[in-house]
Design a protein around this motif. Sequence first.
Motif, PDB file in Angstrom:
ATOM      1  N   THR A  84     -51.075  11.273 -41.051  1.00 10.03           N
ATOM      2  CA  THR A  84     -50.241  10.972 -42.211  1.00 10.03           C
ATOM      3  C   THR A  84     -49.496  12.212 -42.669  1.00 10.03           C
ATOM      4  O   THR A  84     -49.978  13.346 -42.500  1.00 10.03           O
ATOM      5  CB  THR A  84     -51.068  10.423 -43.376  1.00 10.03           C
ATOM      6  N   GLN A  85     -48.326  11.980 -43.252  1.00 11.12           N
ATOM      7  CA  GLN A  85     -47.510  13.063 -43.779  1.00 11.12           C
ATOM      8  C   GLN A  85     -47.066  12.720 -45.197  1.00 11.12           C
ATOM      9  O   GLN A  85     -46.868  11.555 -45.525  1.00 11.12           O
ATOM     10  CB  GLN A  85     -46.265  13.278 -42.912  1.00 11.12           C
ATOM     11  N   ALA A  86     -46.919  13.747 -46.005  1.00  9.78           N
ATOM     12  CA  ALA A  86     -46.420  13.559 -47.369  1.00  9.78           C
ATOM     13  C   ALA A  86     -45.615  14.792 -47.774  1.00  9.78           C
ATOM     14  O   ALA A  86     -45.953  15.911 -47.383  1.00  9.78           O
ATOM     15  CB  ALA A  86     -47.575  13.332 -48.338  1.00  9.78           C
ATOM     16  N   PRO A  87     -44.536  14.581 -48.530  1.00 12.71           N
ATOM     17  CA  PRO A  87     -43.997  13.288 -48.942  1.00 12.71           C
ATOM     18  C   PRO A  87     -43.202  12.624 -47.816  1.00 12.71           C
ATOM     19  O   PRO A  87     -43.007  13.220 -46.761  1.00 12.71           O
ATOM     20  CB  PRO A  87     -43.064  13.674 -50.098  1.00 12.71           C
TER      21      PRO A  87
ATOM     22  N   VAL B 289     -35.549  16.509 -40.400  1.00 13.11           N
ATOM     23  CA  VAL B 289     -36.702  15.616 -40.426  1.00 13.11           C
ATOM     24  C   VAL B 289     -37.859  16.359 -39.775  1.00 13.11           C
ATOM     25  O   VAL B 289     -37.715  16.866 -38.648  1.00 13.11           O
ATOM     26  CB  VAL B 289     -36.437  14.287 -39.712  1.00 13.11           C
ATOM     27  N   TYR B 290     -38.973  16.434 -40.465  1.00 17.98           N
ATOM     28  CA  TYR B 290     -40.119  17.197 -39.997  1.00 17.98           C
ATOM     29  C   TYR B 290     -41.223  16.244 -39.547  1.00 17.98           C
ATOM     30  O   TYR B 290     -41.618  15.338 -40.282  1.00 17.98           O
ATOM     31  CB  TYR B 290     -40.630  18.113 -41.109  1.00 17.98           C
ATOM     32  N   PHE B 291     -41.697  16.485 -38.338  1.00 15.48           N
ATOM     33  CA  PHE B 291     -42.780  15.681 -37.789  1.00 15.48           C
ATOM     34  C   PHE B 291     -43.998  16.541 -37.542  1.00 15.48           C
ATOM     35  O   PHE B 291     -43.907  17.627 -36.964  1.00 15.48           O
ATOM     36  CB  PHE B 291     -42.364  15.017 -36.474  1.00 15.48           C
ATOM     37  N   CYS B 292     -45.139  16.014 -37.947  1.00 16.67           N
ATOM     38  CA  CYS B 292     -46.427  16.604 -37.630  1.00 16.67           C
ATOM     39  C   CYS B 292     -47.031  15.792 -36.490  1.00 16.67           C
ATOM     40  O   CYS B 292     -46.808  14.574 -36.400  1.00 16.67           O
ATOM     41  CB  CYS B 292     -47.325  16.559 -38.853  1.00 16.67           C
ATOM     42  N   ALA B 293     -47.763  16.449 -35.622  1.00 15.62           N
ATOM     43  CA  ALA B 293     -48.391  15.769 -34.499  1.00 15.62           C
ATOM     44  C   ALA B 293     -49.742  16.406 -34.220  1.00 15.62           C
ATOM     45  O   ALA B 293     -50.015  17.532 -34.652  1.00 15.62           O
ATOM     46  CB  ALA B 293     -47.503  15.823 -33.257  1.00 15.62           C
ATOM     47  N   SER B 294     -50.579  15.670 -33.493  1.00 18.24           N
ATOM     48  CA  SER B 294     -51.878  16.214 -33.112  1.00 18.24           C
ATOM     49  C   SER B 294     -52.231  15.757 -31.714  1.00 18.24           C
ATOM     50  O   SER B 294     -51.685  14.754 -31.211  1.00 18.24           O
ATOM     51  CB  SER B 294     -52.969  15.781 -34.102  1.00 18.24           C
ATOM     52  N   SER B 295     -53.122  16.480 -31.083  1.00 20.11           N
ATOM     53  CA  SER B 295     -53.596  16.089 -29.756  1.00 20.11           C
ATOM     54  C   SER B 295     -54.998  16.621 -29.565  1.00 20.11           C
ATOM     55  O   SER B 295     -55.415  17.578 -30.222  1.00 20.11           O
ATOM     56  CB  SER B 295     -52.669  16.606 -28.650  1.00 20.11           C
ATOM     57  N   VAL B 296     -55.716  15.989 -28.646  1.00 21.79           N
ATOM     58  CA  VAL B 296     -57.072  16.445 -28.365  1.00 21.79           C
ATOM     59  C   VAL B 296     -57.038  17.872 -27.813  1.00 21.79           C
ATOM     60  O   VAL B 296     -57.778  18.747 -28.246  1.00 21.79           O
ATOM     61  CB  VAL B 296     -57.761  15.496 -27.372  1.00 21.79           C
TER      62      VAL B 296
ATOM     63  N   GLN C 169     -49.644  13.608 -27.425  1.00 25.50           N
ATOM     64  CA  GLN C 169     -49.558  13.898 -28.846  1.00 25.50           C
ATOM     65  C   GLN C 169     -49.351  12.620 -29.648  1.00 25.50           C
ATOM     66  O   GLN C 169     -48.664  11.698 -29.218  1.00 25.50           O
ATOM     67  CB  GLN C 169     -48.419  14.878 -29.119  1.00 25.50           C
ATOM     68  N   PHE C 170     -49.944  12.612 -30.832  1.00 23.65           N
ATOM     69  CA  PHE C 170     -49.813  11.505 -31.766  1.00 23.65           C
ATOM     70  C   PHE C 170     -49.002  12.019 -32.961  1.00 23.65           C
ATOM     71  O   PHE C 170     -49.342  13.048 -33.540  1.00 23.65           O
ATOM     72  CB  PHE C 170     -51.194  11.030 -32.227  1.00 23.65           C
ATOM     73  N   PHE C 171     -47.966  11.300 -33.301  1.00 29.67           N
ATOM     74  CA  PHE C 171     -47.034  11.758 -34.315  1.00 29.67           C
ATOM     75  C   PHE C 171     -47.215  11.037 -35.648  1.00 29.67           C
ATOM     76  O   PHE C 171     -47.567   9.854 -35.697  1.00 29.67           O
ATOM     77  CB  PHE C 171     -45.590  11.540 -33.851  1.00 29.67           C
ATOM     78  N   GLY C 172     -46.960  11.795 -36.713  1.00 28.90           N
ATOM     79  CA  GLY C 172     -46.885  11.199 -38.029  1.00 28.90           C
ATOM     80  C   GLY C 172     -45.526  10.544 -38.236  1.00 28.90           C
ATOM     81  O   GLY C 172     -44.653  10.637 -37.379  1.00 28.90           O
ATOM     82  N   PRO C 173     -45.334   9.891 -39.388  1.00 29.82           N
ATOM     83  CA  PRO C 173     -44.089   9.160 -39.642  1.00 29.82           C
ATOM     84  C   PRO C 173     -42.920  10.049 -40.026  1.00 29.82           C
ATOM     85  O   PRO C 173     -41.787   9.571 -40.071  1.00 29.82           O
ATOM     86  CB  PRO C 173     -44.470   8.240 -40.798  1.00 29.82           C
ATOM     87  N   GLY C 174     -43.165  11.304 -40.306  1.00 33.30           N
ATOM     88  CA  GLY C 174     -42.081  12.227 -40.616  1.00 33.30           C
ATOM     89  C   GLY C 174     -41.830  12.407 -42.097  1.00 33.30           C
ATOM     90  O   GLY C 174     -42.161  11.550 -42.926  1.00 33.30           O
ATOM     91  N   THR C 175     -41.247  13.563 -42.434  1.00 39.43           N
ATOM     92  CA  THR C 175     -40.775  13.872 -43.786  1.00 39.43           C
ATOM     93  C   THR C 175     -39.314  14.257 -43.688  1.00 39.43           C
ATOM     94  O   THR C 175     -38.972  15.181 -42.951  1.00 39.43           O
ATOM     95  CB  THR C 175     -41.561  15.037 -44.412  1.00 39.43           C
ATOM     96  N   ARG C 176     -38.489  13.545 -44.426  1.00 39.13           N
ATOM     97  CA  ARG C 176     -37.055  13.865 -44.439  1.00 39.13           C
ATOM     98  C   ARG C 176     -36.795  14.818 -45.594  1.00 39.13           C
ATOM     99  O   ARG C 176     -36.987  14.455 -46.748  1.00 39.13           O
ATOM    100  CB  ARG C 176     -36.225  12.592 -44.588  1.00 39.13           C
TER     101      ARG C 176
ATOM    102  N   ASN D  40     -38.444   4.987 -32.098  1.00 39.01           N
ATOM    103  CA  ASN D  40     -37.608   3.995 -32.751  1.00 39.01           C
ATOM    104  C   ASN D  40     -36.953   4.650 -33.966  1.00 39.01           C
ATOM    105  O   ASN D  40     -37.493   5.584 -34.554  1.00 39.01           O
ATOM    106  CB  ASN D  40     -38.442   2.790 -33.173  1.00 39.01           C
ATOM    107  N   SER D  41     -35.809   4.131 -34.334  1.00 39.32           N
ATOM    108  CA  SER D  41     -35.004   4.742 -35.392  1.00 39.32           C
ATOM    109  C   SER D  41     -35.821   4.963 -36.657  1.00 39.32           C
ATOM    110  O   SER D  41     -36.451   4.040 -37.171  1.00 39.32           O
ATOM    111  CB  SER D  41     -33.797   3.850 -35.698  1.00 39.32           C
ATOM    112  N   GLY D  42     -35.824   6.215 -37.133  1.00 37.17           N
ATOM    113  CA  GLY D  42     -36.502   6.535 -38.384  1.00 37.17           C
ATOM    114  C   GLY D  42     -38.010   6.632 -38.292  1.00 37.17           C
ATOM    115  O   GLY D  42     -38.672   6.755 -39.321  1.00 37.17           O
ATOM    116  N   ARG D  43     -38.548   6.601 -37.081  1.00 36.66           N
ATOM    117  CA  ARG D  43     -40.002   6.632 -36.924  1.00 36.66           C
ATOM    118  C   ARG D  43     -40.439   7.862 -36.141  1.00 36.66           C
ATOM    119  O   ARG D  43     -39.634   8.602 -35.587  1.00 36.66           O
ATOM    120  CB  ARG D  43     -40.468   5.369 -36.187  1.00 36.66           C
ATOM    121  N   GLY D  44     -41.743   8.057 -36.086  1.00 34.79           N
ATOM    122  CA  GLY D  44     -42.283   9.135 -35.269  1.00 34.79           C
ATOM    123  C   GLY D  44     -42.293   8.757 -33.802  1.00 34.79           C
ATOM    124  O   GLY D  44     -42.073   7.610 -33.436  1.00 34.79           O
ATOM    125  N   LEU D  45     -42.533   9.735 -32.954  1.00 35.45           N
ATOM    126  CA  LEU D  45     -42.559   9.489 -31.508  1.00 35.45           C
ATOM    127  C   LEU D  45     -43.864   8.815 -31.104  1.00 35.45           C
ATOM    128  O   LEU D  45     -44.923   9.068 -31.689  1.00 35.45           O
ATOM    129  CB  LEU D  45     -42.409  10.801 -30.739  1.00 35.45           C
TER     130      LEU D  45
END
Lengths: 112, 114
Positions: A5-8, A88-95, A101-108, B38-43
């Motif tokens: 999860t990411q905030a805000p 747009v900033y994305f956080c991700a994690s991996s084992v 990698q698994f990505f969060g939904p992003g922060t604009r 997808n548009s506006g989403r994470g990878l």
Amino acid sequence: TAGITQAPTSQILAAGRSMTLRCTQDMRHNAMYWYRQDLGLGLRLIHYSNTAGTTGKGEVPDGYSVSRANTDDFPLTLASAVPSQTSVYFCASSVLLAGEQFFGPGTRLTVL
Amino acid sequence: SQQGEEDPQALSIQEGENATMNCSYKTSINNLQWYRQNSGRGLVHLILIRSNEREKHSGRLRVTLDTSKKSSSLLITASRAADTASYFCATDQYSGGGADGLTFGKGTHLIIQP
């Protein structure tokens, strides 16, 4: 399972102000990452951490700092925001580092 | 600097057709991965292929890797409207101190016309 999860979700910030983007994962992954995504430039790595207590610089680390006090949290701090940090900033994690990698939904973030 | 570069930058095809995207990279790798956004989403991770593998399948996805040419391709068969997204290749990259995570290309924007 929340995953990562990411905030805000989004933020408008005045230039010169500081801000911390939050990132939390509940998968007990060792490695975590921060990317910025800009149109035409793809994703660029800002900072990463391969385990709690350690961090490393990515491709574009200037103007950003991170900490990894525990496994779950990996906050990204902009000490004094500038308009070029609008992204747009994305956080991700991996084992493992360099694994799937698994990505969060992003922060604009918009810096004015 | 970018390690992977996708080609084409954009692709528009009719639903039901196959879509092929290519990725070239510069340095030696241990694995190459493909992601969808997808548009506006994470990878979202699609598939990982190791340097000692030449081909890998996952459902309607087929990935090939040619380490001699430093290139990979992603084939989506029988495309659907829901496949409309941007697709990124990512490679691992090692420095003297150890792994530095993944380096992503700029992506291919795929549009599936109904």
